[in-house]
Structure formats: C-alpha cells, structure tokens
Design an enzyme around this catalytic site. Structure first.
Site, short mmCIF file in Angstrom:
data_model
loop_
_atom_site.label_atom_id
_atom_site.label_comp_id
_atom_site.label_asym_id
_atom_site.label_seq_id
_atom_site.Cartn_x
_atom_site.Cartn_y
_atom_site.Cartn_z
N ASP A 36 46.66 38.31 49.80
CA ASP A 36 48.19 37.69 49.20
C ASP A 36 49.03 38.99 48.59
OD1 ASP A 36 48.98 35.28 47.34
OD2 ASP A 36 49.11 37.35 46.14
N TYR A 72 56.35 42.78 45.79
CA TYR A 72 55.34 43.56 45.58
C TYR A 72 55.90 44.90 46.56
CZ TYR A 72 52.29 39.95 44.24
OH TYR A 72 51.59 38.85 43.43
N LYS A 101 55.21 35.65 49.26
CA LYS A 101 56.16 34.74 48.59
C LYS A 101 57.56 35.28 48.59
CE LYS A 101 52.05 35.25 45.23
NZ LYS A 101 51.53 36.74 45.84
N HIS A 133 58.07 32.24 44.59
CA HIS A 133 57.24 33.16 43.65
C HIS A 133 57.42 32.80 42.27
CE1 HIS A 133 55.44 37.52 43.21
NE2 HIS A 133 55.04 36.65 42.31
#
Length: 278
Positions: A46, A51, A76, A109
């Site tokens: 994931d 990120y 996401k 997200h």
C-alpha cells in the site's frame, strides 16, 4: 509461513487480507523494505502519491521476480488533485512512478469536505476503472455522509474504504456502513501507532497464545473481516507481523479486545482534514 487469505471485493477482484504499509517510510529505504516484506510472504503493498515513495515501491515490484499477477498494488490520489482533469493526470503520474501498466486498487485519499470536490474526483476514478488501468477503485477516510454522496453521484460502488481502525478506535459506524453496502474496510494505523500495545488485556491474550501483543491485535483485525496494513522498518517485525494466520482468538478474546474501544483517533478526523499542500 501460513498462506495469507484473500477477501473478494464487490467486483470480484481478490485482495490479500494482509498488506505492507509504506506510510512515512523514507523513499531511500522503501525499495529494500518492500522486498523484505515480499520475502516474508506479503503480496500486497500500500502506497500513495502523498507518501512520495511510489517509485521505490515500483522498483521493489520490478526487482522481486514475483509475477505481477501475484502482487496487489494500491495507491491513492493526492489531496491537491480532486478536480477531474487533475485526478486523471495524477493517476498517469502514479503509473509512471510505479512503472506499471495498471494498479490493482486506486483510492481517493481524503474526502476534503471543505474543498467539496470528492464526487468530481470519484467521476475521474470511474473513468480510470472503465479504462482497465485500475482493477478496482475505492476511497480512504470517508465517513458515511461522504459515502452516501459518492453512491448517489456515481455508478460504481467503492470496492474499499481505508480508514483508521485499532482497538482504541473501532470505527464501528463506518465499518457497519461499509458492510451494508458491500464495501471492504481496510484498517490503517492498525496498532494505534503502537500506543495500544501496552494494554494489559492484550498482554494476557498474547501470553495465552505465545504471541506478541501486535500479533494479537492484527489477528483481531483479520478475524473481524478487515484488510490490515502493519508498517515497520524493522525486518524482524515485518516477519512477525505476517505470522498471524496459524492461530485464532476465541469469541471472549475478540470481545475483550473490542471492548478496549475508547473512541480515540491517532490521526485526523475526515471532516477536519483539508490540507491540499501534501
């Protein structure tokens, strides 16, 4: 290691119930840590645009030697890209960063209710899904009121809702709504960022099974039917977190862990998270 079971999403796509989380993993370490997770038996990873480690995840997928159809990759949509055309362009960048032709799951997200464009973003995700470049689409951090609007505005029911869930925050209202509408709940921060692990109840149950409190909490998650994403940068913990499918909690132990719920989040409330600068 005992095989990781899968849950079938509402469009028939199977998702491994245990995934490796990459939130806040440094990009320079992510490739090697994801490879370590694959070696430990994980087949689900994931990541997210937010990120900033999608490229490293893609490098690990390429270097793993594991056939692509045996891996499940989730990413996401960044908060800044809810406008329709921005969402489509951002997804293209995700595929470029991951160096993949498709992702297995793509999520919005955060709903960002102050911006109030998440139904527009959902329309873009439906286009991506119809193009075949995402095997499934879903949302993250959506409350029932957000989900109702998505269901009313769209034609595709989200396959997944990834939300904060742990023993101190069972998020039962959201889980119940998801279940009623055929949406799989995925749990982020499944260990409450480590804060729940000192609970005496967890220590007692762990001792009874010869396990760690973290393993007991993760087992509680999967027995409840959720997909779970423990994250660690420690190889021994990565392996430990995967060893949860060769024991089971009984009904009293499950109830005792559920009773630890104090409604305490470790992250933002979805109605209050409105940052678009990350």
């Amino acid at each position: 290691m005992t095989a990781i079971p899968s849950i079938t999403l509402n469009n028939g796509v199977p998702v491994p119930q245990l995934g490796f989380g990459t939130y806040k993993l440094p990009a320079e370490e992510t490739r090697d840590l994801v490879l370590r997770a694959f070696e430990a038996g994980y087949r689900h990873v994931d990541t997210a645009q937010m990120y900033r480690n999608e490229r490293a995840v893609g490098e690990a997928v390429a270097a793993s030697g594991i056939p692509r159809d045996e891996l499940f990759v989730t990413s996401k949509l960044n908060n800044a890209f809810h406008a329709h055309d921005d969402a489509l362009a951002a997804f293209d960048r995700t595929l470029e960063e991951l160096q993949l032709e498709l992702v297995d799951l793509f999520l919005i997200h955060w709903p960002l209710p102050a911006l109030d464009r998440y139904t527009e973003a959902w329309g873009a995700l439906e286009e991506i899904y119809r193009s075949g470049r995402a095997r499934a689409i879903g949302v993250s951090n959506f409350q029932p009121n957000h989900l109702r609007r998505v269901l009313d505005a769209g034609t595709v029911v989200p396959a997944v809702n990834q939300v904060e869930v742990h023993p101190w925050f069972g998020n039962e209202e959201v889980r119940a709504f998801d279940r009623e509408h055929g949406i799989v709940t995925e749990a982020w921060s499944p260990l409450g960022r480590g804060r729940v692990l000192d609970e005496p109840t967890l220590a007692r149950i762990a001792d009874a099974h010869g396990r760690t409190p973290a393993q007991v909490v993760l087992r509680w998650h999967v027995q409840r039917g959720d997909v779970v994403f423990p994250k660690s940068a420690t190889p021994s913990r990565i392996e430990e977190n995967a060893r949860i499918f060769d024991f089971a909690l009984d009904a009293d132990e499950m109830a005792a862990i559920t009773a630890l719920d104090r409604g305490e989040r470790t992250g933002s409330h979805p109605d209050e998270e409105n940052r678009t600068d990350r």
